[in-house]
Design an enzyme around this catalytic site. Structure first.
Site, mmCIF file in Angstrom:
data_model
loop_
_atom_site.group_PDB
_atom_site.id
_atom_site.type_symbol
_atom_site.label_atom_id
_atom_site.label_comp_id
_atom_site.label_asym_id
_atom_site.label_seq_id
_atom_site.Cartn_x
_atom_site.Cartn_y
_atom_site.Cartn_z
ATOM 1 N N GLY A 130 0.901 -1.364 0.054
ATOM 2 C CA GLY A 130 0.049 0.350 -0.029
ATOM 3 C C GLY A 130 1.026 1.309 -0.037
ATOM 4 O O GLY A 130 2.137 1.224 0.191
ATOM 5 N N GLU A 131 0.081 2.347 -0.098
ATOM 6 C CA GLU A 131 1.069 3.632 -0.334
ATOM 7 C C GLU A 131 0.169 4.607 0.505
ATOM 8 O O GLU A 131 -1.223 4.782 0.306
ATOM 9 C CB GLU A 131 1.313 3.982 -1.816
ATOM 10 C CG GLU A 131 2.177 5.259 -1.853
ATOM 11 C CD GLU A 131 2.584 5.142 -3.205
ATOM 12 O OE1 GLU A 131 3.594 6.204 -3.511
ATOM 13 O OE2 GLU A 131 2.283 4.520 -3.987
ATOM 14 N N GLY A 133 0.489 8.914 2.436
ATOM 15 C CA GLY A 133 1.265 10.169 2.555
ATOM 16 C C GLY A 133 2.768 10.116 3.250
ATOM 17 O O GLY A 133 3.645 10.427 2.826
ATOM 18 N N VAL A 137 4.378 0.861 1.880
ATOM 19 C CA VAL A 137 4.496 -0.099 2.800
ATOM 20 C C VAL A 137 4.960 -1.515 1.970
ATOM 21 O O VAL A 137 4.009 -1.862 1.136
ATOM 22 C CB VAL A 137 3.192 -0.381 3.620
ATOM 23 C CG1 VAL A 137 3.296 -1.640 4.416
ATOM 24 C CG2 VAL A 137 2.749 0.802 4.475
ATOM 25 N N LYS A 161 7.251 -0.278 6.605
ATOM 26 C CA LYS A 161 6.961 1.084 6.207
ATOM 27 C C LYS A 161 8.000 2.087 5.968
ATOM 28 O O LYS A 161 8.890 2.210 6.947
ATOM 29 C CB LYS A 161 5.755 1.586 7.147
ATOM 30 C CG LYS A 161 5.331 3.103 6.966
ATOM 31 C CD LYS A 161 4.752 3.767 8.220
ATOM 32 C CE LYS A 161 3.286 2.922 8.429
ATOM 33 N NZ LYS A 161 2.781 3.766 9.667
ATOM 34 N N ASP A 258 -7.095 9.139 16.305
ATOM 35 C CA ASP A 258 -7.392 8.865 14.775
ATOM 36 C C ASP A 258 -8.157 7.501 14.660
ATOM 37 O O ASP A 258 -7.644 6.641 13.692
ATOM 38 C CB ASP A 258 -6.016 8.763 14.097
ATOM 39 C CG ASP A 258 -6.483 9.133 12.665
ATOM 40 O OD1 ASP A 258 -7.620 9.933 12.450
ATOM 41 O OD2 ASP A 258 -5.658 9.140 11.711
#
Length: 461
Positions: A130-131, A133, A137, A161, A258
């Site tokens: 995944g990607e 900001g 990863v 990461k 969050d």
């Protein structure tokens, strides 16, 4: 996603300097102080085994540097159904403290950059999970005992990461992850296994979560995807609630800040674990009711008092949990501009339905096809309303939330083929003939990581 460490920054650097174990010289960690002065990074991404939801940038909301407010008032919960007793909640807090651990300093493996490059096959594009900001990863392989890199397919899978050196908030978020997740151990928190800091390269190594995020499962569409069952949704909600309850029950409370579906990761058995501690913050101390800090998080999930004033309470997390519980109940995103204008904000639109048992069936995710206990849905709706109370003092504690969800879990799903009650029939009829005022799912309700980013909740930086 962003982070504002303020006075905590020096403390975080010191922790990084004194943490970890590795065969390499400990001097490898002394680069951390210099990194604070390096270009800061913007955004972050969860350590999932799947891509997390990309977040479009939002405007920054700044308030004063960290201060505190005092309150002698005690917490109460509202709603028609009483929550667990204070004694039961206290007993649960004790259980959580015994099940989890908080270390004085992080006990993490210090990897070299060469080791992680080998583990990910030189960060090859086909290892990208995944990607965001923060950066990308990657999927890597290490020996389960020594944590040394191994060939692909041999040993243990990990998620690596890698910080994008051009980002703005990533350095602080990297330090926050090490400081919090590196010291916290609980079955419902993702394990941080180690880190690397060499020159401008910052990396984090996590346990691999093969089922990805709750966001992926809850919002993906198409005939090839099996909708999540009521029982599975409830089990995941309980696991995530236990993770939050542990953070809140520690002697020095931790505010997660969050909480959202894309930060709830699932292991092989769909056990829920909280990830991404880049925004985590120590809670108030000395009788203070809250801390005041820069507003960060994700629109649609952040508590209203925090967005309006910058006052961050432990129970600001409870509001975020209520939003996710509503998403799980409805199968709809917290914010979706692909829906009609009056339905963009799920919380504002859904509250009247949650409060009216006659309307509730129209709100529940139609993909469940009535396979849920009506009484359980009603109690879940009532609990959601309590979590979404405007006054944080009126929200339940996460220990109370866990106990309430465990009670709801005892209500069994009616077997297929059994007679439906009138509420289930009404819901089915309404969904089938398109007369329900239930929001339509816009294109932003597709799989996380899709190109429809403008429909998803933007971050606050």
């Amino acid at each position: 996603m962003g982070n504002c460490l303020g006075s905590e920054e020096a403390e975080l650097v010191e922790v990084v300097k004194n943490s970890g174990h590795h065969g390499q010289p400990r001097a490898a960690t002394t680069a951390a102080p210099a990194m604070v002065a390096a270009p800061k990074s913007e955004g972050s991404m969860s350590s999932s085994g799947r891509p997390s939801s990309s977040r479009s940038p939002g405007s920054s909301m700044n308030s004063s540097a960290t201060t505190t407010g005092r309150s002698g008032s005690t917490s109460t919960s509202s709603g028609s159904r009483p929550l667990a007793s204070a004694a039961a909640a206290d007993a649960y807090h004790q259980e959580e403290r015994e099940e989890g651990r908080i270390l004085e300093t992080p006990d993490l493996r210090i990897f070299t950059f060469a080791e992680l490059r080998a583990a990910t096959r030189n960060f090859r594009p086909d290892t990208v999970l995944g990607e965001g900001g923060f950066g990308r990863v990657y999927k890597g392989w290490v020996d389960e005992k020594t944590m040394n890199p191994t060939r692909s397919g041999i040993g243990m899978v990990v998620a690596v990461k890698k910080l994008n050196p051009e980002s703005v908030q990533g350095v602080q978020e990297w330090q926050s992850e090490v400081n919090f997740l590196g010291r916290l151990s609980h079955p419902n928190l993702v394990r941080l296994l180690g880190y690397c800091v060499e020159d401008r390269d910052l990396l984090l190594v996590y346990e691999y979560m093969p089922k990805g995020s709750l966001d992926n499962h809850l919002f993906r569409k198409g005939g090839s995807f099996e909708p999540m069952s009521w029982n599975l949704r409830l089990r995941i909600a309980i696991g995530a609630a236990r993770g939050l309850a542990f953070l809140h029950s520690s002697e020095k409370q931790v505010i997660y800040r969050d909480f959202k579906a894309s930060n709830i990761l699932l292991d092989t058995n769909y056990n829920a674990k909280l990830s991404d501690f880049g925004l985590a913050k120590n809670g108030p101390t000395g009788g203070d009711s809250h801390v005041t800090t820069r507003v960060m998080g994700t629109y649609g999930y952040a508590a209203p008092e925090y967005v309006a004033t910058g006052h961050l309470y432990v129970k600001s997390d409870v509001y975020g949990f209520g939003v996710v519980l509503l998403e799980m109940l409805t199968g709809l995103r917290a914010l979706d501009t692909g829906r009609p204008a009056q339905q963009h904000n799920l919380v504002e639109w859904a509250k009247p339905y949650l409060a009216d048992r006659r309307k509730l069936a129209r709100l529940v995710d139609p993909r469940l096809e009535g396979q849920y206990p009506s009484k359980a849905a009603l109690q879940a709706a009532q609990l959601t309303l309590r979590c979404l109370e405007g006054d944080p003092r009126s929200r339940p504690s996460m220990a109370e939330v866990v106990l309430a969800l465990e009670e709801i879990e005892q209500l069994k799903v009616r077997p297929k083929g059994a007679p439906r009650d009138h509420r289930d029939e009404a819901a089915r009829s309404s969904h089938g003939h398109g007369r329900s005022s239930r929001p339509r799912s816009g294109s932003g309700s597709g799989r996380a990581g899709s190109s429809s980013h403008h429909h998803q909740s933007p971050s606050m930086r």
